[in-house]
Enzyme design. Structure first.
Site, PDB file in Angstrom:
ATOM      1  N   LYS A  89      -4.572  82.791 -45.713  1.00 37.69           N
ATOM      2  CA  LYS A  89      -4.348  84.372 -45.892  1.00 37.69           C
ATOM      3  C   LYS A  89      -3.359  84.890 -46.588  1.00 37.69           C
ATOM      4  O   LYS A  89      -2.331  84.490 -46.862  1.00 37.69           O
ATOM      5  CB  LYS A  89      -4.125  84.658 -44.462  1.00 37.69           C
ATOM      6  CG  LYS A  89      -5.213  84.352 -43.411  1.00 37.69           C
ATOM      7  CD  LYS A  89      -5.082  85.088 -42.176  1.00 37.69           C
ATOM      8  CE  LYS A  89      -5.288  84.661 -40.839  1.00 37.69           C
ATOM      9  NZ  LYS A  89      -4.166  84.946 -40.012  1.00 37.69           N
ATOM     10  N   ARG A 128       9.755  62.422 -41.476  1.00 35.66           N
ATOM     11  CA  ARG A 128      11.014  63.355 -41.351  1.00 35.66           C
ATOM     12  C   ARG A 128      12.289  62.331 -40.993  1.00 35.66           C
ATOM     13  O   ARG A 128      13.262  62.711 -41.394  1.00 35.66           O
ATOM     14  CB  ARG A 128      10.635  64.270 -40.111  1.00 35.66           C
ATOM     15  CG  ARG A 128      10.110  65.394 -40.594  1.00 35.66           C
ATOM     16  CD  ARG A 128       9.888  66.516 -39.653  1.00 35.66           C
ATOM     17  NE  ARG A 128       9.454  67.757 -40.207  1.00 35.66           N
ATOM     18  CZ  ARG A 128       9.142  68.753 -39.575  1.00 35.66           C
ATOM     19  NH1 ARG A 128       8.834  68.756 -38.319  1.00 35.66           N
ATOM     20  NH2 ARG A 128       8.800  69.773 -40.419  1.00 35.66           N
ATOM     21  N   GLY A 136       7.828  76.375 -42.281  1.00 37.23           N
ATOM     22  CA  GLY A 136       8.434  77.494 -42.272  1.00 37.23           C
ATOM     23  C   GLY A 136       9.434  78.041 -43.039  1.00 37.23           C
ATOM     24  O   GLY A 136       9.689  78.791 -43.809  1.00 37.23           O
ATOM     25  N   GLY A 174       3.378  72.986 -45.412  1.00 35.50           N
ATOM     26  CA  GLY A 174       2.929  72.047 -44.592  1.00 35.50           C
ATOM     27  C   GLY A 174       1.393  71.463 -44.977  1.00 35.50           C
ATOM     28  O   GLY A 174       1.235  70.168 -45.261  1.00 35.50           O
TER      29      GLY A 174
END
Ligand code: ADP
Ligand code: MG
Length: 399
Positions: A204, A37, A379, A356
């Protein structure tokens, strides 16, 4: 809508507030275990230095719930690492506000770089940063002349350090990293070259309902593997044994399959194990022959071939979600083959990875250089793919 970037404003001699995403992983001793990052923000930082701006950098790091969290989430080691990367002194101020910080900012010369303490230290007394406290955004805005938002990783949140500052300053523009995320992800969603293929996976369905729904609207094909495929297989009437399945989402999967009008591709087969275990016995099973006591842990060879066939002609690909439990070698092949198929498209198509774990998979196979864009936000990239307006992008001025 095109956004203003740091190229559109005067930076020379200006106090340039730069919100970066330096939320890096630290080990127990406070060593940075992955500086991706920081590296991703270097183009913006170097641009500001070169342009003769006075760079004032800040970021959040981890979560601050108690006073004790401050010691383990200081930006000090991050400032040190940044200094090594840009080969330049980074002035570190261990405060988020106050006289010492203000004096240090006023003493900056063009080309200097200053970094102040973790913005979430302001969360201890009433969530001022995360709650976008108006006084805090105004105060931080008062420290600079212009604002660059380059923190895509927090763009899905309206915090004092992005939205708060931008609403109290004359010029609020995107940094080079944020611009890249907008160009690639926003570009794919708004104006993709076709065929546009989306590949979804991961654990999921429930995590990704909005992503599936939105991509079904814009993509020409949606390939679904990973754990989430079993809820769709169940919806088609197959028995899925001990595979990950969300029974309360089967009806929704049926609905999505109907709406998809043939756009959704699930393939034909899976690799199964008797247990969620790296050393379990592995079998190839067609969708209609998954035994009761086995679970699907990767896409099977015929599915891999089908997915490759579809990907071969794609002009735009968005990939979110590993196709199997790639952390275990026995079940890494499907994800690896998809990654290789995308790597083969280099120069021929725009290939984008979001999420991620998907980015981690690409790194594991050493294919990072083969993709057009690997999103730096987990996210944030998911919410972007869901078609949402991200506050951290909306707060940047339009051209
Ligand atoms: P991303 O972070 O890229 O959005 P997710 O967090 O949704 O991806 O999912 C990643 C996880 O999904 C991985 O840890 C992987 O092991 C798991 N997974 C993939 N396929 C299966 C499967 N068939 N059964 C169980 N877990 C799976
Ligand atoms: Mg994940």
């Amino acid at each position: 809508m095109a956004k203003k970037t740091l190229r559109d404003i005067e930076l020379k001699d200006k106090k340039v507030l730069v919100r970066v995403d330096f939320n890096v992983p630290l080990d127990k001793e406070g060593n940075i275990t992955d500086d991706t990052r920081i590296v991703a923000a270097l183009p913006t930082i170097e641009y500001v230095i070169k342009a003769g701006g006075k760079a004032i950098l800040f970021s959040h790091l981890g979560r601050i719930k108690t006073e004790a969290d401050k010691a383990t989430n200081s930006m000090r080691p991050v400032a040190k690492r940044l200094g090594e990367l840009i080969n330049k002194d980074v002035i570190f101020v261990g405060q988020t506000r106050g006289k010492e910080l203000e004096d240090a900012i006023n003493a900056l010369k063009p080309g200097d770089v200053l970094m102040f303490e973790n913005t979430r230290f302001e969360d201890l007394e009433g969530k001022k940063e995360s709650g976008n406290d108006p006084e805090l955004g105004k105060y931080w805005a008062s420290l600079g002349d212009v604002f660059i938002n380059d923190a895509f990783g927090t763009a899905h949140r309206a915090h004092a350090s992005n939205v708060g500052i931008s609403s109290n300053i004359k010029e609020a523009v995107a940094g080079l990293l944020l611009e890249k995320e907008i160009n690639f992800i926003g570009g794919a969603l708004e104006n993709p070259e076709r065929p546009f293929v989306a590949i979804l996976g991961g654990a999921k369905v429930s995590d990704k309902i909005e992503v599936i729904t939105n991509l079904l609207k814009v993509a020409d094909k949606v390939l679904i593997g990973g754990g989430m495929a079993f809820t769709f297989l169940k919806a088609l009437g197959y028995e899925v044994g001990k595979s990950l399945v969300e029974l309360d989402k089967v009806d929704l999967a049926k609905e999505l399959l109907e709406k998809a009008n043939g756009k959704i591709e699930l393939g034909f087969d899976v690799l199964t194990g008797k247990a969620f275990d790296a050393n379990t016995e592995v079998n190839v099973r067609q969708f209609n022959e998954i035994p009761e006591d086995e679970m699907g842990l990767d896409i099977g060879p015929k599915t891999v071939e089908r997915f490759k066939e579809i990907l071969k002609d794609a002009k735009t690909v968005v990939w979110n979600g590993p196709q199997g439990v790639f952390e275990m070698d026995a079940f890494a092949n499907g994800t690896k083959q998809v990654a290789l198929a995308l790597a083969d498209l280099q120069g021929k198509a725009v290939t984008i990875v979001g999420g991620g774990d998907s980015a981690a998979a690409v790194a594991k196979f050493n294919l990072e250089d083969k993709f057009s864009h690997i999103s730096t936000g987990g996210g944030a990239s998911l919410e972007y793919l869901e078609g949402k307006v991200l506050p951290g992008i909306a707060c940047v001025q339009d051209k």
